[in-house]
Design an enzyme around this catalytic site. Sequence first.
Site, PDB file in Angstrom:
ATOM      1  N   CYS A 435      41.209  -9.028  61.745  1.00 48.44           N
ATOM      2  CA  CYS A 435      39.987  -8.568  62.899  1.00 48.44           C
ATOM      3  C   CYS A 435      39.193  -7.758  62.320  1.00 48.44           C
ATOM      4  CB  CYS A 435      40.089  -8.170  64.072  1.00 48.44           C
ATOM      5  SG  CYS A 435      41.341  -9.392  65.046  1.00 48.44           S
ATOM      6  N   GLU A 437      40.363  -4.888  60.506  1.00 49.12           N
ATOM      7  CA  GLU A 437      41.636  -3.807  59.811  1.00 49.12           C
ATOM      8  C   GLU A 437      41.098  -3.019  58.519  1.00 49.12           C
ATOM      9  OE1 GLU A 437      41.973  -5.708  61.683  1.00 49.12           O
ATOM     10  OE2 GLU A 437      43.974  -6.283  61.736  1.00 49.12           O
TER      11      GLU A 437
END
Lengths: 791, 265
Positions: A435, A437
């Site tokens: 997502c 990170e």
Amino acid sequence: MNTKITQRIEKLREKGLRAVNRISAERALLITQFYRTAEPYRVSVPVARAMAFDYILSHKKIYIDDGELIVGERGPEPKAVPTYPEVSLHSLEDLRILNTRPKVSFRVDEDTFAAYRDVIIPFWKGRSNRERIMGLMDEDWLRSYEAGIFTEFQEQRAPGHTVGGSKIFNRGMLDLIEDIHRVQLKLDLYEDYLAFEKNEELKAMEIAARALIHFANRHADLLEELSKQEEDLQRKSELKELAQISRRVPAFAPSTFHEALQHYWYIHLGVITEVNPWDSFNPGRLDQHLFPFWQKDRNEGRLSDEKACELLEAFWIKFNNHPAPPKVGVTAQESNTYTDFALINVGGVKVDGSDAVNPLSYLILDVVEEMRILQPSSMVQISRKNPDQLLHRAFQIIQTGFGQPSLFNTDAIIAELVRQGKSIEDARNGGASGCVEAGAFGTEAYWLTGYLNLPKILEITLNNGFDPRTKVQLGPNTGTAESFENYNQLLNAFQTQLNHFIQIKIKGNNIIEKLFAHYLPVPFLSLIIDDCIENGMDYNAGGARYNTSYIQGVGIGSLTDSLTAIKYHVFDKKTLSMNNLIKVLENDFEDDLSLRHLLVYQTPKYGNDDDYADIEAQRVFEMFFEAVDGRPTARGGKFRINLLPTTSHIYFGSVIGALPDGRRAGQPLSEGISPVQGADHHGPTAVIRSCAKLDHLRTGGTLLNQKFTPSFFKNHEAIQKLTALVRTYFRLDGHHIQFNVVNAEILRDAQREPEKYRDLIVRVAGYSDYFNDLTPELQEEIIRRTEHETM
Amino acid sequence: MKALIFDIRRFCVNDGPGIRTTVFFKGCPLRCLWCHNPESQLNKPEPFLRMDKLEGKFFEHEEQIGYEIDLDELLEILFRDRAFMEESGGGVTLSGGEPLWQWKFSAALAQKLSESGIHVAVDTCGYVQLRVFEAILPYTHLFLYDLKGYDNHRHKENTGASNSLILENLEYLIHQRANIILRYPVIPGYTDSEDDVRGILSIMKRNSDILREIHLLPYHKLGQNKYRGLQASNPMPENIPDADESVGHIESIFKSNHFIVKIGG
């Protein structure tokens, strides 16, 4: 540049979009066959795992489609998804659910049911890693998990959460085998008490490397065969060329643009065949890795822009044909999507810190715009050194409304990674994956371990450690809500509960990490992430240069607004007694809509640049950070925090009763670090200022979702203003921002007549998804945000 | 020093260049029939009935429109979006109501902002004494200057005031070579007569070195809810024709004379 999708690509794209997602028992049957022989029990665990990998790749069906330019499938055909019974064994009931659930379903045919019933389940029952995990978790862990206080990532899927660095494009499997031999020669068999483990791991890596070469050769064999039979002369020579490519890569390092893509794709298949790692795998900084190949091919007259585009598009289709392996139960709810989270990065900086944007960055964005498919997802890294042109180009694509690309702050990512102890060079080679990170690509194993339901912990605090839903005393007695004499007492009780649950989570994580190290080593993935070869240590055992385990906080907006409402109404203004508030919450505002109105409309809220509320977000952030950051993990790494939800804010909301911010029972929580849906009413600069009050640089990623109607993109001047908005967020150290460009009518219409909107993609939370594949609650949430924004 | 304002709006992207924060001063010397900010007219706080919708039900609650704010407090709020202003070449817009009706405060505010390196735009109806413009001009980077028609008779009917002072002040700003964008509300049947259009065009043509740009503001009915909130009646009839046609016509006239025209500002 504007190319047109070629007919070949259009055909393959359509075919992929039409293909039905289904479960294939092929891999599960092969691995069962292998583990039924005596072979795996004569050798060490890593060697057995590598042999199993080789067995699968040697026996699985080779699939090559008409017109394909990049070859290789994980399953026997596109969208046929294998299962991984050694990690998590699906029951017949699980398969029935997958087959019939309305969203993110997978067709399961009779043969597959039979294979599961007769072969796979009888062998793996009691032997899967999931059963091992559940058997070792204590009562505290199990009850907290049941209550929905946290989720566990590694329960159904293996850790992966990593991205390839430049090594995957510069080294062939034979080069890696040389590296292995070099390390083996240096092993100290007399003084190093780990020498045996290291040698076994290195042997396993070599087996895995040779298995992938063999797999490519099987493709080459079939391609030659097909070429012989082919009557179309052009395709005939193309097939011959493809066969030659598969003879060269991945054994040798690629030497052309086409070889580079095929080389990566074989590696990708290797990673996702070995286990079912989270976030599949990811070529990372694609514009950087491919640039030398592109430049060389162009200079030598081998590659036109049209051809480069076509090859990239063929590559894109490969990703889209590989949905995420299916999850069930809670894990399916926390991440309910076909997306497997490969996130292509463009832009950013080079290892020397200079502007990395090159012509391929723009060419890749052209491909993103033309393909309009779910996978791979795409993002643009924006450093202060990158030109605005890159952002303008990104906005042109964003405004077409399919949620890609998302925008990331390179300078923040570097600062985050350096704070965690990475070298500046490794940090600059990094980016974001999954997502949002942050990771050092090619050198870091950064595992997400589970979402933490922050507002649920407040609910438990207000109930003196008791969970009203599961009716269990989960936390310590920290006092009844009525007993708090001031706001600080409430905060202290919350902190005690928070620390209690983080202890439980970390204790569980430490066991689970060891289980993966012992029972599910990944020698193939270990080949390509530094310094696993050098350390003679598996990726799952801490072999990577950097090892990080994340706990992802969810619902910081809902928690902040709830704390703020109590501070404001109960303690500061005294408009409401705690007693009264608790009663109303227990009844879910049933008889007291006017009180709900007071809490929703006449209470300070996070997201409006109002310090009264925002300071509570900062306090909670500090508590969470203090409780987690820097603690040791079981594989020699460190625990860190980040703030992202994927879709867990829906699941987490479903296990919480009414909250003091006026949210009714069961409703979704706020997502990422975004304000509660509809709570921000001072525009995007206020949202950004509120969000920037959190110290992003001490996280490994935050997610901010901002939806805009197309009117904000109407001309160059408007786009320049959005560019400035993003630049400012990044100047304030914001990590990530994504734009959803939609209007509510379109979405309502899509709900009424989904068949007309099969290609409608919206940004969900750090990733995009087909609107039709979202659950009704998630659809509602996206519509609510849109309405709020259009008002 | 205090001012009476009724709103501070951030991320304004239509009131001048870049990302801006707009301060809405309360109180206006004009009473334009089509006013879509009727809560801005009266120069004192007044009650406003707000309606919130929740679970299909409406909740009414009384709010006060208009509050006093001192200069430092206001500056603190305006500085919050400074980074956005710097990145976008934006700034602060003084609007209203009529910001120059509270001219001592406005001038002091503009001076502070301007000395802090922030771009200042003043959105004015022009109906104030000349010395007010003399005072604020040194600290104003851009005037958004409203012309609500050229025909003085109609102007009096529409706004309650003559436009001669407005036009004189405009001449002054032109003479001082101020940076000016004209804003022309296009209200079908009220401000869009041939005489009005030709009159404004002639001013622009005479001063085309200064007056390069005009924004046409089409009539919309956003004010309706606000009249209800103020429990006042809307002086405009319901059946005003759509402004699009008239706006298109006027746009083409100004464009053919090589002026920059924007719709909606």
